[in-house]
Enzyme design. Structure first.
Site, short mmCIF file in Angstrom:
data_model
loop_
_atom_site.label_atom_id
_atom_site.label_comp_id
_atom_site.label_asym_id
_atom_site.label_seq_id
_atom_site.Cartn_x
_atom_site.Cartn_y
_atom_site.Cartn_z
N ARG A 1 36.52 45.26 37.05
CA ARG A 1 37.85 44.88 36.54
C ARG A 1 38.86 45.76 37.25
NH1 ARG A 1 42.58 44.09 35.06
NH2 ARG A 1 43.17 43.21 33.03
N ASP B 1 47.18 43.17 35.60
CA ASP B 1 46.78 42.04 34.76
C ASP B 1 47.27 40.76 35.43
OD1 ASP B 1 45.35 41.23 32.58
OD2 ASP B 1 46.82 41.86 31.08
N GLU C 1 46.51 34.43 32.98
CA GLU C 1 45.27 33.91 32.40
C GLU C 1 45.02 32.46 32.85
OE1 GLU C 1 42.97 35.47 30.15
OE2 GLU C 1 44.02 37.20 31.00
N ARG D 1 32.20 45.48 31.75
CA ARG D 1 32.66 45.59 33.13
C ARG D 1 32.96 47.04 33.46
NH1 ARG D 1 37.57 41.38 32.47
NH2 ARG D 1 38.09 43.07 31.04
#
EC number: 3.1.-.-
Length: 226
Positions: A103, A108, A111, A151
């Site tokens: 990750r 970020d 999505e 992760r």
């Protein structure tokens, strides 16, 4: 007396050579465990090497805009990877059990659709950018910490024509994500202020995910509404 002397001499030789052999075995084990042991999942990675070690390997799949699967190749070309031992195929079915799920730290991405919920604008484009940037490439990953999903939060660097690039940094420069907003598992490696500047610059230039019109919902805000 000469016989006793010979026995003592032979015993000393045995002890000497045994010590050398034992030392060689222990040294070989240390070198193997530190430099040539291949990790295939997060559970295999010792806690003591987080923040202190980097791992080298090949990106075998990219399933989202801010994470990827990484096939650890300890020793790199010196250990025969790429010429004596072949690299695995990208996107090979079943290879996930042999790879580390990384990750990307500090960022970020929008999505994508999951669990029947519609994805965010530019989620697919962010995924395609990351795929084009690192899929099938060798990267060096600095390990920060395991997360709650099994992760490893890490920083990936890849060689490009203009030098070695930090993937999280380049992602923000190109507008394909925002600075990570969550509190749990937040890792910035001392670049928190830089990451915010890069996000603000991308917003101002309206590039990447910031091309969309109207109010922009960040990935963090989107996940809170789930």
């Amino acid at each position: 007396m000469p016989e006793d002397s010979n026995k003592a001499s032979n015993t000393a030789r045995v002890v000497f050579y045994t010590s050398i052999l034992t030392g060689g075995i222990l040294s070989s084990f240390y070198v193997y465990s530190r430099y040539f042991r291949r990790f295939t999942c997060t559970a295999e990675v010792p806690k003591k090497i987080y923040r202190g070690r980097t791992l080298f390997g090949r990106v075998t799949s990219v399933g989202d805009g801010d994470n990827f699967h990484f096939y650890h190749t300890p020793g790199g070309r010196l250990a025969g990877w790429g010429w004596l031992r072949p690299y695995p195929e990208t996107n090979k079915r079943g290879l996930g059990k042999e790879t580390l799920h990384i990750r990307l730290y500090g960022v970020d991405a929008p999505e994508r659709p999951h669990f029947g919920r519609q994805g965010q604008p530019y989620g697919d484009e962010a995924l395609e950018w990351l795929r084009s940037y690192i899929l099938g490439r060798n990267v060096r990953v600095k390990l920060f910490s395991p997360d709650q999903y099994g992760r490893i939060v890490g920083g990936a660097k890849v060689w490009k024509l203009t030098g070695r690039k930090d993937v999280s940094t380049e992602m923000l420069k190109n507008g394909w994500g925002v600075k990570y907003e969550g509190k749990m598992g937040a890792e910035f490696n001392g670049k928190g202020k830089l990451f915010q500047k890069l996000e603000d610059h991308a917003r101002k230039k309206k590039i990447g995910m910031f091309q969309q019109k109207g109010k922009i919902v960040t990935p963090g805000q989107y996940k809170k509404d789930e």
